[in-house]
Write a protein that holds these residues in place. Structure first.
Motif, PDB file in Angstrom:
ATOM      1  N   THR A  34       0.827  -1.163  -0.037  1.00 40.74           N
ATOM      2  CA  THR A  34       0.052  -0.059   0.079  1.00 40.74           C
ATOM      3  C   THR A  34       0.686   1.246   0.170  1.00 40.74           C
ATOM      4  O   THR A  34       0.351   2.299  -0.076  1.00 40.74           O
ATOM      5  CB  THR A  34      -0.738  -0.004   1.200  1.00 40.74           C
ATOM      6  OG1 THR A  34      -0.086  -0.076   2.242  1.00 40.74           O
ATOM      7  CG2 THR A  34      -1.809  -1.040   1.307  1.00 40.74           C
ATOM      8  N   THR A  48      -7.450   4.532  -5.014  1.00 39.09           N
ATOM      9  CA  THR A  48      -8.458   5.390  -5.002  1.00 39.09           C
ATOM     10  C   THR A  48      -8.790   5.082  -6.665  1.00 39.09           C
ATOM     11  O   THR A  48      -7.835   4.947  -7.377  1.00 39.09           O
ATOM     12  CB  THR A  48      -8.369   6.814  -4.865  1.00 39.09           C
ATOM     13  OG1 THR A  48      -7.529   7.364  -5.582  1.00 39.09           O
ATOM     14  CG2 THR A  48      -8.143   6.925  -3.266  1.00 39.09           C
ATOM     15  N   VAL A 185     -12.884   3.297   5.641  1.00 42.75           N
ATOM     16  CA  VAL A 185     -12.487   2.823   4.026  1.00 42.75           C
ATOM     17  C   VAL A 185     -14.014   3.256   3.510  1.00 42.75           C
ATOM     18  O   VAL A 185     -14.908   3.305   4.051  1.00 42.75           O
ATOM     19  CB  VAL A 185     -12.099   1.264   4.155  1.00 42.75           C
ATOM     20  CG1 VAL A 185     -13.507   0.594   4.704  1.00 42.75           C
ATOM     21  CG2 VAL A 185     -11.721   1.024   2.688  1.00 42.75           C
ATOM     22  N   ASN A 186     -13.803   3.412   2.043  1.00 35.60           N
ATOM     23  CA  ASN A 186     -14.874   3.424   1.086  1.00 35.60           C
ATOM     24  C   ASN A 186     -15.769   4.493   1.865  1.00 35.60           C
ATOM     25  O   ASN A 186     -17.140   4.685   1.577  1.00 35.60           O
ATOM     26  CB  ASN A 186     -16.078   2.225   1.198  1.00 35.60           C
ATOM     27  CG  ASN A 186     -15.278   1.065   0.457  1.00 35.60           C
ATOM     28  OD1 ASN A 186     -14.762   1.493  -0.845  1.00 35.60           O
ATOM     29  ND2 ASN A 186     -15.274  -0.249   0.684  1.00 35.60           N
ATOM     30  N   VAL A 225     -11.014   6.004  -0.590  1.00 38.00           N
ATOM     31  CA  VAL A 225     -10.137   4.812  -0.291  1.00 38.00           C
ATOM     32  C   VAL A 225     -10.635   3.305  -0.257  1.00 38.00           C
ATOM     33  O   VAL A 225     -11.943   3.372   0.338  1.00 38.00           O
ATOM     34  CB  VAL A 225      -8.921   4.814   0.635  1.00 38.00           C
ATOM     35  CG1 VAL A 225      -7.653   3.668   0.570  1.00 38.00           C
ATOM     36  CG2 VAL A 225      -8.205   6.246   0.980  1.00 38.00           C
ATOM     37  N   GLU A 226     -10.259   2.368  -1.195  1.00 37.86           N
ATOM     38  CA  GLU A 226     -11.207   1.283  -1.437  1.00 37.86           C
ATOM     39  C   GLU A 226     -10.629   0.094  -0.585  1.00 37.86           C
ATOM     40  O   GLU A 226     -11.255  -0.941  -0.429  1.00 37.86           O
ATOM     41  CB  GLU A 226     -11.197   0.930  -2.840  1.00 37.86           C
ATOM     42  CG  GLU A 226     -11.817   1.923  -3.641  1.00 37.86           C
ATOM     43  CD  GLU A 226     -11.462   1.865  -5.308  1.00 37.86           C
ATOM     44  OE1 GLU A 226     -10.281   1.309  -5.517  1.00 37.86           O
ATOM     45  OE2 GLU A 226     -12.185   2.692  -5.964  1.00 37.86           O
ATOM     46  N   LYS A 227      -9.332   0.356   0.023  1.00 44.52           N
ATOM     47  CA  LYS A 227      -8.698  -0.774   0.589  1.00 44.52           C
ATOM     48  C   LYS A 227      -8.126  -0.280   1.757  1.00 44.52           C
ATOM     49  O   LYS A 227      -7.700   0.631   1.959  1.00 44.52           O
ATOM     50  CB  LYS A 227      -7.644  -1.582  -0.230  1.00 44.52           C
ATOM     51  CG  LYS A 227      -7.612  -3.019  -0.302  1.00 44.52           C
ATOM     52  CD  LYS A 227      -6.552  -3.371  -1.232  1.00 44.52           C
ATOM     53  CE  LYS A 227      -5.376  -3.408  -0.468  1.00 44.52           C
ATOM     54  NZ  LYS A 227      -4.172  -3.567  -1.431  1.00 44.52           N
ATOM     55  N   THR A 228      -8.195  -1.021   3.117  1.00 40.88           N
ATOM     56  CA  THR A 228      -7.766  -0.656   4.400  1.00 40.88           C
ATOM     57  C   THR A 228      -6.276  -0.734   4.307  1.00 40.88           C
ATOM     58  O   THR A 228      -5.784  -1.674   3.481  1.00 40.88           O
ATOM     59  CB  THR A 228      -8.318  -1.296   5.653  1.00 40.88           C
ATOM     60  OG1 THR A 228      -8.101  -2.679   5.255  1.00 40.88           O
ATOM     61  CG2 THR A 228      -9.856  -1.356   5.618  1.00 40.88           C
ATOM     62  N   VAL A 252      -5.932   3.692   6.778  1.00 38.65           N
ATOM     63  CA  VAL A 252      -7.474   3.486   6.237  1.00 38.65           C
ATOM     64  C   VAL A 252      -8.058   2.455   7.129  1.00 38.65           C
ATOM     65  O   VAL A 252      -7.510   1.111   7.113  1.00 38.65           O
ATOM     66  CB  VAL A 252      -7.435   3.240   4.811  1.00 38.65           C
ATOM     67  CG1 VAL A 252      -8.862   3.178   4.383  1.00 38.65           C
ATOM     68  CG2 VAL A 252      -6.912   4.679   4.010  1.00 38.65           C
ATOM     69  N   SER A 254     -11.697   0.223   8.965  1.00 37.16           N
ATOM     70  CA  SER A 254     -13.190  -0.058   8.761  1.00 37.16           C
ATOM     71  C   SER A 254     -13.711   0.929   9.587  1.00 37.16           C
ATOM     72  O   SER A 254     -13.367   1.832  10.732  1.00 37.16           O
ATOM     73  CB  SER A 254     -13.500  -1.379   9.549  1.00 37.16           C
ATOM     74  OG  SER A 254     -13.277  -1.289  10.853  1.00 37.16           O
TER      75      SER A 254
END
Ligand SMILES: [Cu+2]
Length: 298
Positions: A34, A48, A185-186, A225-228, A252, A254
């Motif tokens: 990451t 992203t 996230v998200n 952001v799509e991923k922790t 990032v 949950s």
């Protein structure tokens, strides 16, 4: 746009693979991480949609620029070999060639139009901030970053970790900080970026964001952001002697982890920033006089 993106990134992967063979530390490039890696030569993995689009656009430009460079190189070699004094002792005297001049004007224009067709939508996507669910203000200081979560009532300063602390915690020295910025996230995050003293720039490459932090001015950007994971960035405006030592670390997490973190900071979770429509212009103090003919109760 999507299918183009896939095509270009597929093509880009081929180039990256070739580049990786050339680089001694190429093995690091292929890892899915990451953040930045030792010896990495490619762009950091996109986290992203905007960053992904930036990578696709980068690859598209590479496919345009490499053939142009090779073509110009070939022209130069041709001129040097074919038309030097030894092989072409009596040069022709003409100075204009209509066909060539039209071609070397029209072809670059077409290339630029093609580039702009991909560049402008991306620019709009970056600049048009969608409905935000969380607002964070980053303030550049000499030399650290301050973060404010205005709706959650959280504010703190983020300093780089000392070398021994980073080593003890097995975190990257000069990138890890004592108090990372934390986002769920998200979630669409609106970043307000400003500075206290000199011009800094807030940048997280994996998110595809880089925003100048200017004293007395608030700039805006956004990311989702799509991923922790843990992402890193740096101040990207030469701001002074410790410019290289004001890293940005973003965790990032949950949604529940974020809520717990907010609670641990003594803040409270707020409703979505833009949940309610912005209030309309305040009504004038004295309403316009009703038309005289209106049959209103007196
Ligand atoms: Cu700075």
């Amino acid at each position: 746009m999507r299918s183009w993106g896939r095509f270009w990134s597929g093509a880009g992967a081929a180039i990256s693979a070739g580049a990786a063979l050339l680089a001694t530390a190429g093995a690091a490039v292929a890892q899915t991480v990451t953040g930045p890696v030792d010896g990495g030569i490619d762009l950091q993995p996109a986290a992203t949609e905007v960053a992904r689009d930036i990578h696709s656009f980068h690859t598209l430009l590479l496919w345009i620029i490499v053939p142009i460079t090779l073509f110009v190189l070939a022209l130069l070699l041709w001129v040097m070999l074919r038309y030097n004094r030894a092989s072409n002792p009596t040069p022709k005297k003409f100075t204009h060639n209509m066909t060539v001049e039209v071609v070397w004007t029209v072809v670059p224009v077409i290339i630029l139009v093609v580039i702009s067709a991909f560049s402008f939508p991306l620019l709009f996507k970056q600049e048009q901030i969608p409905q935000a669910q969380l607002t964070i203000k980053a303030t550049g200081n000499t030399w650290n970053w301050g973060y404010t979560y205005p709706d959650q009532d959280v504010e703190f300063i983020s300093n780089p970790l000392a070398e021994e602390d980073a080593a003890a915690q097995n975190r990257p020295y000069r990138m890890a900080v004592d108090e990372p910025m934390v986002v769920p996230v998200n979630t669409t995050v609106r970043m307000l970026v400003t500075a206290n003293d000199v011009i800094h720039a807030f940048s997280v490459p994996s998110f595809g964001i880089k925003e100048d932090a200017v004293p007395g001015r608030v700039n805006e950007t956004w990311f989702r952001v799509e991923k922790t994971g843990t992402y890193y960035g740096f101040c990207q405006e030469l701001c002074g002697i410790q410019h290289a030592f004001m890293p940005i670390e973003v965790r990032v997490v949950s949604e529940p982890e974020f809520a717990a973190w907010i609670a641990s900071k003594g803040g409270q979770m707020a409703e979505a920033t833009d949940a309610a429509p912005a209030p309309a212009m305040p009504a004038p103090a004295t309403p316009d006089p009703a038309p005289a003919t209106a049959g209103q109760p007196g």
